[in-house]
Design a protein around this motif. Structure first.
Motif, PDB file in Angstrom:
ATOM      1  N   THR A 170     -12.626  25.148  32.648  1.00 12.00           N
ATOM      2  CA  THR A 170     -13.261  23.877  32.994  1.00 12.00           C
ATOM      3  C   THR A 170     -14.171  23.978  34.214  1.00 12.00           C
ATOM      4  O   THR A 170     -14.903  23.027  34.529  1.00 12.00           O
ATOM      5  CB  THR A 170     -12.189  22.812  33.289  1.00 12.00           C
ATOM      6  N   LEU A 213     -16.261  26.103  28.603  1.00 16.39           N
ATOM      7  CA  LEU A 213     -16.039  25.180  27.487  1.00 16.39           C
ATOM      8  C   LEU A 213     -17.356  24.628  26.970  1.00 16.39           C
ATOM      9  O   LEU A 213     -17.553  24.495  25.752  1.00 16.39           O
ATOM     10  CB  LEU A 213     -15.126  24.032  27.934  1.00 16.39           C
ATOM     11  N   ASP A 214     -18.278  24.335  27.892  1.00 14.80           N
ATOM     12  CA  ASP A 214     -19.600  23.840  27.489  1.00 14.80           C
ATOM     13  C   ASP A 214     -20.369  24.909  26.710  1.00 14.80           C
ATOM     14  O   ASP A 214     -21.042  24.606  25.720  1.00 14.80           O
ATOM     15  CB  ASP A 214     -20.423  23.444  28.721  1.00 14.80           C
ATOM     16  N   ALA A 216     -19.105  27.405  24.903  1.00 10.40           N
ATOM     17  CA  ALA A 216     -18.497  27.550  23.581  1.00 10.40           C
ATOM     18  C   ALA A 216     -18.894  26.389  22.672  1.00 10.40           C
ATOM     19  O   ALA A 216     -19.232  26.584  21.493  1.00 10.40           O
ATOM     20  CB  ALA A 216     -16.981  27.629  23.706  1.00 10.40           C
ATOM     21  N   ARG A 217     -18.862  25.171  23.217  1.00  4.63           N
ATOM     22  CA  ARG A 217     -19.228  24.007  22.411  1.00  4.63           C
ATOM     23  C   ARG A 217     -20.688  24.081  21.965  1.00  4.63           C
ATOM     24  O   ARG A 217     -21.018  23.779  20.815  1.00  4.63           O
ATOM     25  CB  ARG A 217     -18.998  22.722  23.208  1.00  4.63           C
ATOM     26  N   THR A 218     -21.564  24.505  22.852  1.00  4.25           N
ATOM     27  CA  THR A 218     -22.993  24.597  22.529  1.00  4.25           C
ATOM     28  C   THR A 218     -23.243  25.630  21.444  1.00  4.25           C
ATOM     29  O   THR A 218     -24.010  25.394  20.504  1.00  4.25           O
ATOM     30  CB  THR A 218     -23.799  24.947  23.794  1.00  4.25           C
ATOM     31  N   GLY A 220     -21.093  26.607  19.199  1.00  2.12           N
ATOM     32  CA  GLY A 220     -20.550  26.051  17.971  1.00  2.12           C
ATOM     33  C   GLY A 220     -21.471  25.032  17.332  1.00  2.12           C
ATOM     34  O   GLY A 220     -21.679  25.041  16.102  1.00  2.12           O
ATOM     35  N   GLU A 221     -22.055  24.148  18.152  1.00  5.48           N
ATOM     36  CA  GLU A 221     -22.972  23.138  17.615  1.00  5.48           C
ATOM     37  C   GLU A 221     -24.221  23.786  17.020  1.00  5.48           C
ATOM     38  O   GLU A 221     -24.704  23.359  15.966  1.00  5.48           O
ATOM     39  CB  GLU A 221     -23.354  22.155  18.723  1.00  5.48           C
ATOM     40  N   GLN A 226     -16.885  26.061  14.457  1.00  3.06           N
ATOM     41  CA  GLN A 226     -16.083  25.878  15.659  1.00  3.06           C
ATOM     42  C   GLN A 226     -16.025  27.172  16.463  1.00  3.06           C
ATOM     43  O   GLN A 226     -15.758  28.241  15.911  1.00  3.06           O
ATOM     44  CB  GLN A 226     -14.665  25.431  15.309  1.00  3.06           C
ATOM     45  N   VAL A 228     -14.239  28.468  20.123  1.00  2.00           N
ATOM     46  CA  VAL A 228     -13.284  28.103  21.164  1.00  2.00           C
ATOM     47  C   VAL A 228     -13.393  29.088  22.327  1.00  2.00           C
ATOM     48  O   VAL A 228     -13.402  30.305  22.111  1.00  2.00           O
ATOM     49  CB  VAL A 228     -11.843  28.109  20.606  1.00  2.00           C
ATOM     50  N   ALA A 229     -13.469  28.572  23.540  1.00  5.05           N
ATOM     51  CA  ALA A 229     -13.502  29.438  24.722  1.00  5.05           C
ATOM     52  C   ALA A 229     -12.110  30.014  24.984  1.00  5.05           C
ATOM     53  O   ALA A 229     -11.102  29.321  24.857  1.00  5.05           O
ATOM     54  CB  ALA A 229     -13.981  28.648  25.932  1.00  5.05           C
TER      55      ALA A 229
END
Length: 301
Positions: A170, A213-214, A216-218, A220-221, A226, A228-229
């Motif tokens: 985080t 986390l950001d 990994a999310r980016t 994935g998008e 999906q 995951v970090a």
């Protein structure tokens, strides 16, 4: 004449392109003439130099109005710190013998610390040695390059897991796009106003700090799956880095760097730096990297 070291890299090519668009003469310094083809196409003079040889560096800075100095970390060397210091010493010897009016040195966040920061201590050494040059001197300190995530993109795309040495997941940290660093470097090289202080310290990062986390999310998008970090346990860092092909000494430089990063030491020196912010987003950088990596990931599945 504007002399750009590392001109074939992400930062250097952006600087050279911006200077050419401004109508300036550019000598693009590369290790291999083949790497200069795209730079020659936009009108750069191509010069091949060995950064470990002071005479070679002196030859390419001859007649320079301004120099963008880069000392890359020699990743393939068993003793990268000693190799990089040797490279810095060679460049400094050439600059001392024939100092150009202006020097912009590419450095890193955290370079204000003399020790305890792994690879970043080498940029502290670069800055320290440059202080004796009789030039108008600027240290351009950049945050972690977004392009660095390209190293783990194949794993993230193939397995849906993004390994991270940033702890905790985080934690927000500064990043920047290489092209934004290059554009700012060109602006600093073109700035004809006398500096109020020398060395001038300028920092650059993106407008928004991110976490693992950001990232990994980016990914994935952008990839439509999906991701995951995963926080790589501290005790496994050295083994992971050695499996990635790093020498023992290089792995230690990386672990020391991320220990300092996680302790908050790899950051802007707010007391000394003029702060600038790049407009390129993480999604834009990763989006440009993903197409070439997607095929790799698909073949692994």
């Amino acid at each position: 004449m504007f002399v750009i070291f590392g001109a074939a890299g992400n930062v250097g090519s952006a600087t050279a392109t911006a200077l050419r668009r401004a109508g300036r003469a550019v000598r693009a310094v590369v290790r291999d003439e083949k790497r200069g083809a795209s730079l020659a196409a936009i009108g750069c003079e191509i010069a091949v130099a060995d950064l470990n040889d002071a005479a070679s560096v002196a030859r390419v800075i001859d007649g320079a109005h301004a120099v963008q100095m880069l000392c890359p970390v020699p990743h393939a060397h068993d003793a990268p710190a000693a190799a990089m210091r040797h490279m810095i010493d060679a460049g400094i010897a050439a600059l001392r013998a024939d100092p150009p009016p202006r020097v912009v040195a590419l450095s890193d966040y955290g370079a204000q610390h003399p020790d305890g920061t792994g690879i970043t201590t080498l940029f502290h050494y670069l800055e320290t040695q440059l202080r004796g040059i009789d030039s108008q001197l600027t240290f351009l300190r950049a945050a972690e390059h977004m392009h660095n995530w390209a190293r783990v993109l194949p794993v993230a795309l193939a397995q849906g897991v993004l390994p991270s040495l940033h702890h905790p997941l985080t934690k927000l940290f500064p990043t920047v796009a290489a092209q934004d660093v290059g554009l700012l470097a060109a602006e600093l090289l073109l700035d004809a106003k006398p500096a109020q202080v020398s060395p001038r310290v300028v920092s650059i990062e993106s407008e928004q700090r991110v976490s693992a986390l950001d990232v990994a999310r980016t990914i994935g998008e952008l990839a439509g799956r999906q991701v995951v970090a995963h926080e790589v346990p501290r005790g496994e860092w050295a083994a992971v880095l050695r499996r990635a092909g790093l020498s023992e000494q290089h792995a230690r430089l990386i672990t020391d760097l991320y220990d300092a990063h996680n302790a908050g030491r790899i950051d802007v020196d707010a007391d000394l730096s003029e702060r600038r912010f790049g407009a390129t987003t993480l999604a834009q950088v990763l989006g440009a990297l993903l197409p070439s990596e997607a095929g790799t990931a698909a073949s692994v599945r």
